[in-house]
Structure formats: structure tokens, C-alpha cells
Design an enzyme around this catalytic site. Structure first.
Site, PDB file in Angstrom:
ATOM      1  N   HIS A 103      -0.878   2.448   5.122  1.00  0.00           N
ATOM      2  CA  HIS A 103      -1.476   1.916   6.346  1.00  0.00           C
ATOM      3  C   HIS A 103      -0.449   1.715   7.466  1.00  0.00           C
ATOM      4  O   HIS A 103      -0.842   1.638   8.640  1.00  0.00           O
ATOM      5  CB  HIS A 103      -2.135   0.563   6.086  1.00  0.00           C
ATOM      6  CG  HIS A 103      -3.389   0.627   5.276  1.00  0.00           C
ATOM      7  ND1 HIS A 103      -4.457   1.426   5.616  1.00  0.00           N
ATOM      8  CD2 HIS A 103      -3.751  -0.012   4.128  1.00  0.00           C
ATOM      9  CE1 HIS A 103      -5.422   1.278   4.719  1.00  0.00           C
ATOM     10  NE2 HIS A 103      -5.009   0.416   3.807  1.00  0.00           N
TER      11      HIS A 103
ATOM     12  N   ASP B 186      -7.319   1.533  -6.318  1.00  0.00           N
ATOM     13  CA  ASP B 186      -8.320   0.532  -5.979  1.00  0.00           C
ATOM     14  C   ASP B 186      -9.731   1.106  -5.838  1.00  0.00           C
ATOM     15  O   ASP B 186     -10.658   0.380  -5.463  1.00  0.00           O
ATOM     16  CB  ASP B 186      -7.941  -0.237  -4.712  1.00  0.00           C
ATOM     17  CG  ASP B 186      -7.477   0.660  -3.578  1.00  0.00           C
ATOM     18  OD1 ASP B 186      -7.511   1.886  -3.739  1.00  0.00           O
ATOM     19  OD2 ASP B 186      -7.070   0.132  -2.535  1.00  0.00           O
TER      20      ASP B 186
ATOM     21  N   ASP C  38      -6.360   6.494  -2.513  1.00  0.00           N
ATOM     22  CA  ASP C  38      -6.604   5.059  -2.334  1.00  0.00           C
ATOM     23  C   ASP C  38      -8.008   4.872  -1.753  1.00  0.00           C
ATOM     24  O   ASP C  38      -8.486   5.686  -0.957  1.00  0.00           O
ATOM     25  CB  ASP C  38      -5.553   4.493  -1.375  1.00  0.00           C
ATOM     26  CG  ASP C  38      -5.548   2.972  -1.313  1.00  0.00           C
ATOM     27  OD1 ASP C  38      -6.502   2.412  -0.742  1.00  0.00           O
ATOM     28  OD2 ASP C  38      -4.592   2.351  -1.812  1.00  0.00           O
TER      29      ASP C  38
ATOM     30  N   HIS D 272      -8.964   2.967   0.456  1.00  0.00           N
ATOM     31  CA  HIS D 272      -8.889   2.714   1.900  1.00  0.00           C
ATOM     32  C   HIS D 272      -8.217   3.903   2.585  1.00  0.00           C
ATOM     33  O   HIS D 272      -7.317   4.522   2.027  1.00  0.00           O
ATOM     34  CB  HIS D 272      -8.106   1.433   2.178  1.00  0.00           C
ATOM     35  CG  HIS D 272      -8.650   0.238   1.462  1.00  0.00           C
ATOM     36  ND1 HIS D 272      -8.295  -0.062   0.150  1.00  0.00           N
ATOM     37  CD2 HIS D 272      -9.529  -0.718   1.847  1.00  0.00           C
ATOM     38  CE1 HIS D 272      -8.936  -1.160  -0.227  1.00  0.00           C
ATOM     39  NE2 HIS D 272      -9.694  -1.571   0.782  1.00  0.00           N
TER      40      HIS D 272
END
Length: 365
Positions: A140, A265, A177, A179
Site C-alpha cells: 500500500h 488475508d 493480498d 486488498h
């Protein structure tokens, strides 16, 4: 059996991400507790590797810290300076509730350096592939600030190291991931020499990012591939996306090196996502990526650890990945598979298939 490097350091578990609840700061009616991004799920990965005996069959490499000049491959001098100053003091926020604890600057250097260490080991044929269990995560983080628990962008820094210092021209980054890896996308949105493919849950952080029509710009148009999957997508949906999109995109691109931003995740039990991947799903995705690496880049494949917040289940997902990387089979099964009974984790629904087919058509596959 393959020679798989494992990169880890005790210091990774000492990064203090502060006190929060599901990523939000405590206060008001939110009681303080350990940060959701805390050492436990990562430390338990290493513990499980040791308990199963797999650790002893890996090529253990101690990471070295990245140099500040290597951070500048992507990050601004101002961001680096701000993190350093926070780390020397009592800590603080370096962007989007990304906490720098006392001493976190040096640990973040070691995380970026750990991914570089893994790249070096694979590219110099010290090993066949590698898993870097680094922390804090990276995907991120953008050029001028941290985001989503990520201080520096480990995957981007390592990719740039491979390009600038080792001479690699075409690199694939696949990010599974849950996200979207907005920081990686930002780095390569106009670049035709890095193919970035992200499989993520639709609508999660970063909000408004990772849409299907975000495909790159300028010379980089078509070299960003976003696969936002519906909540509830499990093994069957992910594998369909891998086979229908990731495989042909990789075959067309012909990478010289593959880096996986390995966030676990998207697992069934994760508190920050609503996907339904099992250990079998992660194992199968790893197998697909290894087959692609064998075809295009002599097996050169590196995983760098990103998210994953179920302290009980993330270790088993990661253990399955590392078993697949190494070709070593242990007696570790999936003790939580009973929790999947009666759920459609391995069913490809029409709406899930339609989403993947829509993205496939957009990229003329």
C-alpha cells in the site's frame, strides 16, 4: 525437492504498530487492544515451519537492511526523513493510520532489504525460489507516505533493485493480498516493462482503486490488470481467474522474474476481508505461478509477505505455500477445514465466472 530460501529476522516481530482495533485508533467507544497488524500471525508462521520440520529443509538466509538510496528508487526523501524522525522519537503516523514505532525505521529498512535479499538469492542461483517473511508489509505504501500498515513498498524497491542493479527488463508482480496494492500500481501505471496483476476483494482498501478498467496509461496501458473479485469468492473462483487471466497474461508478457506480493488475508477466517480461500487454494495458486516461472524465467520466483490477520489460519496457508515452493511434504494438514463444511468455497458461481470473463475480454485474452 527444490532449494527454497527462507528470509526472516527476529526484528520483524519487534515493529510496534501501536494500539488499535481493526485498524482504527482506540478512543471513544473503541477499546484499546493490540494492533490488527501485529507480530503474532507472522511469528506463528515461523513457529509452524520449525514445529513441522520444514524449516530445517529450507535455505535460511539472514536479510540485510536496504540502503536509503535504494528506498529512493520509489520513495521521496521527505517521506524517508519523516519515518526516520518518528522512529527516533516516540513514534507516530506516517500516513493513513500507518504507525511508526520507536525503532521502526531500521526494521522497515530490514523488511525492504529482506525482499532484496530474496531477489538476490534467486537471481544469483543461490536457491531456486524464495519466501521473504518480512514485516512491516509494503504494497500500500506510496512514494510520499505510508498507507495500510505499510511504511516502505518492499515489492517495488526489490523490483527496482532487480531492474537497476541486476539488469532485469521484464518483471511480473502478482499480488493476491485481499486488498488492492495501490502503491505498486502507482509505481508502474505508465510502465510497459512491469506487468502488475492484482487479485483482490472488490471495494476494500484502497477505496476507489483496483477497478477493472484501471489498466494503465500511456506506454503502460494494458500492463496493469485488476481482478476485483466478489466477496465470498473461494478456491474455485481464484483458480479460474488464475487460469483464465493470470496464465495467458504471463505467457504473453514472458517475464524474466516473478515477484508475488503474498498476502494471505483472502483466507476464510480473516477479520479484514470476506473471501473464502483455503490452504488448498493457496497451494494451487503457488503451483500455477511456479509452472509459469519454470516456463518463462527458469523458475525464478520470489514471495514477499504482505497481509494476513487470522493468527490461527494464516500460518497454515503460508506453510502450504512454502511446502509447494520447496517440494517438501510434511504431515501438516488443514486442521480448520472442518469449518468449511457446508460452505461453497470450491464452487464457481455464475456471477463470479462472469466477472472474470469480463476482465478477460477487456484484455483481449
Amino acid at each position: 525437492m527444490r532449494r527454497t530460501a527462507f528470509v526472516c529476522d527476529e526484528k520483524y516481530f519487534w515493529h510496534d504498530a501501536g494500539s488499535n482495533s481493526l485498524g482504527l485508533p482506540s478512543g471513544g467507544y473503541i477499546q484499546p487492544e493490540n494492533a490488527i497488524e501485529n507480530p503474532e500471525s507472522k511469528r506463528r508462521i515461523k513457529n509452524l515451519l520449525e514445529a513441522s520440520g520444514l524449516y530445517d529443509k529450507l535455505h535460511i538466509i539472514k536479510p540485510y537492511p536496504a540502503k536509503e538510496i535504494e528506498l529512493q528508487y520509489y520513495h521521496t526523501v521527505e517521506h524517508i526523513k519523516r519515518v526516520k524522525e518518528l522512529s527516533k522519537g516516540s513514534g507516530g503516523d506516517c500516513g493513513e493510520l500507518t504507525i511508526v514505532g520507536k525503532g521502526s525505521f531500521e526494521i522497515a529498512l530490514l523488511a525492504a532489504g529482506g525482499t532484496i535479499t530474496a531477489v538476490e538469492a534467486v537471481t544469483k542461483e543461490e536457491c531456486d525460489n524464495a519466501y521473504a517473511l518480512v514485516r512491516p508489509p509494503g504494497h500500500h505504501a506510496v512514494a510520499d507516505m505510508g498507507m495500510g500498515f505499510c511504511i516502505f513498498n518492499n515489492a517495488v524497491i526489490a523490483t527496482e533493485y532487480a531492474r537497476r542493479e541486476l539488469g532485469y527488463e521484464r518483471i511480473l508482480i502478482i499480488d493476491w493480498d485481499a486488498h488492492h496494492g495501490n502503491g505498486i500500481e502507482d509505481a508502474y501505471y505508465n510502465d510497459p516493462n512491469v506487468l502488475y496483476i492484482s487479485l483482490h476483494q472488490e471495494g476494500l482498501e484502497a477505496v476507489g482503486r483496483g477497478e477493472i478498467d484501471h489498466i494503465g496509461e500511456g506506454e503502460g496501458k494494458g500492463f496493469t490488470v485488476n481482478i476485483p473479485l466478489y466477496a465470498g469468492t473461494g478456491d474455485a473462483g481464484y483458480i479460474y481467474a488464475m487460469e483464465q487471466i493470470v496464465k495467458p497474461m504471463t505467457d504473453n508478457f514472458k517475464p524474466q522474474l516473478i515477484i508475488i506480493s503474498a498476502g494471505q488475508d483472502a483466507n476464510f477466517f480473516d477479520p479484514l476481508a470476506r473471501m473464502m480461500l483455503t490452504t488448498k487454494g493457496y497451494r494451487k495458486m503457488t503451483k500455477i505461478m511456479m509452472e509459469l516461472a519454470n516456463v518463462h524465467c527458469k523458475g525464478k520466483l520470489i514471495c514477499t509477505h504482505e497481509g494476513g490477520y487470522s493468527t490461527s489460519y494464516v500460518p497454515f496457508c503460508t506453510h502450504a505455500i512454502i511446502e509447494e515452493l520447496s517440494g517438501v511434504t510434511t504431515d501438516v494438514g488443514d486442521p480448520f477445514i472442518i469449518g468449511y463444511e457446508g460452505t461453497p468455497y470450491n464452487v464457481l458461481y455464475d456471477h463470479q465466472k462472469k466477472r472474470v470473463d469480463e476482465i478477460k475480454a477487456m484484455h483481449n485474452l
